[in-house]
Design an enzyme around this catalytic site. Structure first.
Site, PDB file in Angstrom:
ATOM      1  N   ASP A  30     -11.065  -6.900  10.581  1.00 23.79           N
ATOM      2  CA  ASP A  30     -11.963  -5.939  11.234  1.00 23.79           C
ATOM      3  C   ASP A  30     -13.397  -6.353  10.908  1.00 23.79           C
ATOM      4  O   ASP A  30     -13.654  -6.968   9.872  1.00 23.79           O
ATOM      5  CB  ASP A  30     -11.689  -4.523  10.711  1.00 23.79           C
ATOM      6  N   THR A 121      -4.928   0.766  24.326  1.00 24.38           N
ATOM      7  CA  THR A 121      -4.675   1.450  25.596  1.00 24.38           C
ATOM      8  C   THR A 121      -5.731   1.004  26.597  1.00 24.38           C
ATOM      9  O   THR A 121      -6.919   1.230  26.384  1.00 24.38           O
ATOM     10  CB  THR A 121      -4.752   2.976  25.389  1.00 24.38           C
ATOM     11  N   LEU A 150       2.402   5.896  18.827  1.00 25.69           N
ATOM     12  CA  LEU A 150       2.382   6.684  17.591  1.00 25.69           C
ATOM     13  C   LEU A 150       1.523   7.932  17.724  1.00 25.69           C
ATOM     14  O   LEU A 150       0.558   7.988  18.483  1.00 25.69           O
ATOM     15  CB  LEU A 150       1.907   5.838  16.409  1.00 25.69           C
ATOM     16  N   GLY A 261      -7.022  17.702  22.272  1.00 26.58           N
ATOM     17  CA  GLY A 261      -8.220  16.925  21.964  1.00 26.58           C
ATOM     18  C   GLY A 261      -7.783  15.624  21.335  1.00 26.58           C
ATOM     19  O   GLY A 261      -6.663  15.170  21.550  1.00 26.58           O
ATOM     20  N   CYS A 264      -7.251  10.275  22.026  1.00 28.86           N
ATOM     21  CA  CYS A 264      -6.367   9.655  23.016  1.00 28.86           C
ATOM     22  C   CYS A 264      -6.250  10.442  24.314  1.00 28.86           C
ATOM     23  O   CYS A 264      -6.737  10.014  25.350  1.00 28.86           O
ATOM     24  CB  CYS A 264      -4.993   9.434  22.398  1.00 28.86           C
ATOM     25  N   LYS A 326      -5.906  18.331  15.363  1.00 30.96           N
ATOM     26  CA  LYS A 326      -4.554  18.852  15.140  1.00 30.96           C
ATOM     27  C   LYS A 326      -4.277  18.768  13.643  1.00 30.96           C
ATOM     28  O   LYS A 326      -4.996  18.074  12.915  1.00 30.96           O
ATOM     29  CB  LYS A 326      -3.518  18.067  15.938  1.00 30.96           C
TER      30      LYS A 326
HETATM   31  C1  UGA Z   1      -1.039  11.226  21.467  1.00 34.46           C
HETATM   32  C2  UGA Z   1       0.399  11.002  21.958  1.00 34.46           C
HETATM   33  O1  UGA Z   1       1.197  12.130  21.614  1.00 34.46           O
HETATM   34  C3  UGA Z   1       0.990   9.738  21.316  1.00 34.46           C
HETATM   35  O2  UGA Z   1       2.293   9.493  21.821  1.00 34.46           O
HETATM   36  C4  UGA Z   1       0.079   8.557  21.655  1.00 34.46           C
HETATM   37  O3  UGA Z   1       0.546   7.354  21.059  1.00 34.46           O
HETATM   38  C5  UGA Z   1      -1.328   8.850  21.139  1.00 34.46           C
HETATM   39  O4  UGA Z   1      -1.829  10.060  21.752  1.00 34.46           O
HETATM   40  C6  UGA Z   1      -2.201   7.690  21.503  1.00 34.46           C
HETATM   41  O5  UGA Z   1      -2.426   7.442  22.685  1.00 34.46           O
HETATM   42  O6  UGA Z   1      -2.588   6.939  20.598  1.00 34.46           O
HETATM   43  P1  UGA Z   1      -2.123  12.205  19.237  1.00 34.46           P
HETATM   44  O7  UGA Z   1      -3.437  12.049  19.907  1.00 34.46           O
HETATM   45  O8  UGA Z   1      -1.936  11.734  17.834  1.00 34.46           O
HETATM   46  O9  UGA Z   1      -0.980  11.451  20.076  1.00 34.46           O
HETATM   47  O10 UGA Z   1      -1.777  13.756  19.235  1.00 34.46           O
HETATM   48  P2  UGA Z   1      -0.727  14.733  19.929  1.00 34.46           P
HETATM   49  O11 UGA Z   1       0.292  15.110  18.945  1.00 34.46           O
HETATM   50  O12 UGA Z   1      -0.278  14.199  21.229  1.00 34.46           O
HETATM   51  O13 UGA Z   1      -1.658  16.008  20.194  1.00 34.46           O
HETATM   52  C7  UGA Z   1      -2.767  15.913  21.085  1.00 34.46           C
HETATM   53  C8  UGA Z   1      -3.446  17.239  21.241  1.00 34.46           C
HETATM   54  O14 UGA Z   1      -2.639  18.139  21.986  1.00 34.46           O
HETATM   55  C9  UGA Z   1      -3.772  17.970  19.939  1.00 34.46           C
HETATM   56  O15 UGA Z   1      -5.078  18.488  20.011  1.00 34.46           O
HETATM   57  C10 UGA Z   1      -2.744  19.074  19.888  1.00 34.46           C
HETATM   58  O16 UGA Z   1      -3.198  20.193  19.166  1.00 34.46           O
HETATM   59  C11 UGA Z   1      -2.582  19.389  21.357  1.00 34.46           C
HETATM   60  N1  UGA Z   1      -1.296  20.035  21.703  1.00 34.46           N
HETATM   61  C12 UGA Z   1      -0.121  19.410  21.465  1.00 34.46           C
HETATM   62  C13 UGA Z   1      -1.282  21.291  22.303  1.00 34.46           C
HETATM   63  O17 UGA Z   1      -2.358  21.903  22.548  1.00 34.46           O
HETATM   64  N2  UGA Z   1      -0.092  21.869  22.631  1.00 34.46           N
HETATM   65  C14 UGA Z   1       1.092  21.261  22.406  1.00 34.46           C
HETATM   66  O18 UGA Z   1       2.140  21.838  22.735  1.00 34.46           O
HETATM   67  C15 UGA Z   1       1.075  19.998  21.806  1.00 34.46           C
END
Ligand code: UGA
Length: 435
Positions: A30, A121, A150, A261, A264, A326
């Site tokens: 990096d 991505t 992930l 949020g 991603c 989250k």
């Molecule tokens: C997301 C995807 O879930 C992964 O599969 C992907 O690899 C990743 O983006 C990426 O592109 O790198 P992530 O950003 O870690 O993962 O978080 P998530 O668990 O997807 O949550 C995203 C947001 O949605 C959070 O703010 C969470 O609070 C919100 N959320 C999630 C909700 O508001 N409601 C739900 O039912 C689930």
């Protein structure tokens, strides 16, 4: 196998440590000297459960090292590019500068026979463009596209035991060889029957963005139902439980609240829409603009609820539980919680915020807020408590005990994660989203 990982952020640092944990010899590279110094000493530059352990054990085993010197990639045969693709400052598209720079520099050190693997991505079409550059600069090297799925908070587990593997490779012998090499890299996951999808570049790139678009759509769907529930007196949580019993729909990612949020989902749906417009297919993804709007409306809805609870926002004392996008993460990129906190502060509310892991990063970005080390400290004399990140430390709070500390027993549950009856029984005014 000898592996280099270019880019040691959330994705790359976890990938490097996990690959070494699986027995490969890995160098993480990096340009950020601070990050490399921390990683080299076995410290994770961000909060990610399990990462410090795999970092420490892999460094101790001698299989993992980190450097700012790109020339170290020359010793590896498989190179993963895991740099970020943030949203450009003046539009919706992905900023490709880091990916392009990483490949250009990597190609100075790659040799014939090497496999260069994109994990970032990217807009569909990127891999085909980069493959031409690879072939013309280092004939005999092959580009593969291997998107990452992930989740922050479960990143190590998701990397070591992914639920599927996707390889985008060119047609013919070179592509078949690249797929065989990736099977060796992921031998432990392949041996346990993890589905492997070997496909072309465009499909591999699209699998990634369409997966995130689907997840974002699912969340905005239930948040749209929350808007209707608010207008009709229905309860969106019960609605989600009921429709979630249909296996075709499924209950996961149907939690209504302040919305999605992070680094991603928001930027990925915008970049995907921007790419569709470039392809002349903007109409096909027009719904993603609505998905984005529904999501952002939920943040404004929380501000409205706070206003309803306190009357005048100016001078109102608001306790904010949660800042990370989250739980189990310290990531505040496009965090709904931090956004709402900043909107309230902008309206001259006195916001005291807390988060188990994201205090430091939030304080750097939003110095106008007051920060507290615990929920108990944050809620002292508050006129309203707003829960926006469902950390167990907050969902497990005792409403009676917390009630002794506040000025008014008023709580807004921005993640629908509390038991309304328990809070109401303890004398609280409870407001959820869509219930
Ligand atoms: C997301 C995807 O879930 C992964 O599969 C992907 O690899 C990743 O983006 C990426 O592109 O790198 P992530 O950003 O870690 O993962 O978080 P998530 O668990 O997807 O949550 C995203 C947001 O949605 C959070 O703010 C969470 O609070 C919100 N959320 C999630 C909700 O508001 N409601 C739900 O039912 C689930």
């Amino acid at each position: 196998m000898r592996i280099s990982v270019i880019g040691c952020g959330y994705l790359g640092a976890v990938h490097a440590a996990s690959m070494a944990h699986l027995g490969h010899e890995v160098v993480g590279i990096d340009v950020d000297e601070r990050k490399i110094a921390l990683l080299s000493s076995g410290q994770a530059p961000f909060f990610e459960p399990g990462l410090p352990d795999v970092l420490a054990s892999s460094i101790a085993s001698g299989r993992l090292r980190f450097t700012t010197d790109f020339a170290a990639a020359a010793d590896a045969d498989v190179h993963f590019v895991a740099v970020g693709t943030p949203q450009v400052a003046d539009g919706d598209a992905a900023d490709m500068r880091y990916v392009d720079a990483a490949f250009s520099t990597l190609l100075k050190h790659a040799k014939p026979g090497d496999v260069l693997v994109g994990k970032s991505t990217v807009p569909v079409g990127t891999a085909a463009r980069l493959a031409e550059q690879v072939e013309s600069t280092v004939p005999g090297a092959t580009l593969a596209w291997n998107p990452e799925f992930l989740r922050e908070g479960f990143a190590v587990k998701d990397t070591i035991a992914p639920d599927r593997l996707v390889y985008g490779v060119p047609a013919g012998e070179a592509g078949e060889r690249a797929a065989r090499i990736l099977d060796e890299v992921y031998a432990s996951a392949v041996a346990t029957g993890t589905p492997v999808i070997v496909t072309d570049y465009a499909t591999a790139e699209l699998v990634k963005v369409s997966a995130n678009a689907f997840l974002a759509t699912k969340i905005s769907f239930i948040n749209a139902m929350a808007e209707i529930a608010e207008a009709t007196g229905a309860d969106v949580t019960q609605l989600a439980d009921a429709i979630g019993h249909d296996a075709r729909i499924g209950r996961r990612f149907l939690n209504a609240g302040v919305g999605f949020g992070g680094g991603c989902l928001p930027k990925d749906i915008r970049a995907f829409s921007a790419r569709a417009r470039e392809l002349g297919k903007g109409e096909a993804l027009a719904f993603l603009t609505e998905v984005d709007k529904i999501n952002l409306r939920r943040r404004e809805r929380v501000v409205e609820l706070v206003r309803e609870e306190v009357g005048d926002l100016e001078g109102a004392r608001v306790a904010m539980l949660g800042l990370a996008f989250k739980p189990h993460s310290d990531d505040i990129r496009d965090s709904p919680a931090l956004d709402v906190a900043m909107r309230l502060a902008e309206a001259r509310a006195v916001v005291t915020a807390t988060d188990p892991e994201a205090l430091e990063s939030a304080a750097g970005k939003a110095p106008q807020l007051t920060y507290a080390a615990s929920a108990e400290e944050a809620v002292r004399d508050a006129d309203v408590v707003v829960l926006l990140t469902e950390w167990p430390q907050f969902t497990g709070l005792d409403p009676a005990a917390i009630g002794e500390l506040v000025a008014r027993r008023s709580i807004i549950d921005g993640r629908n994660c509390l038991d309304p009856a328990a809070w109401r029984d303890a004398g609280w005014t409870y407001r959820g989203l869509g219930r």
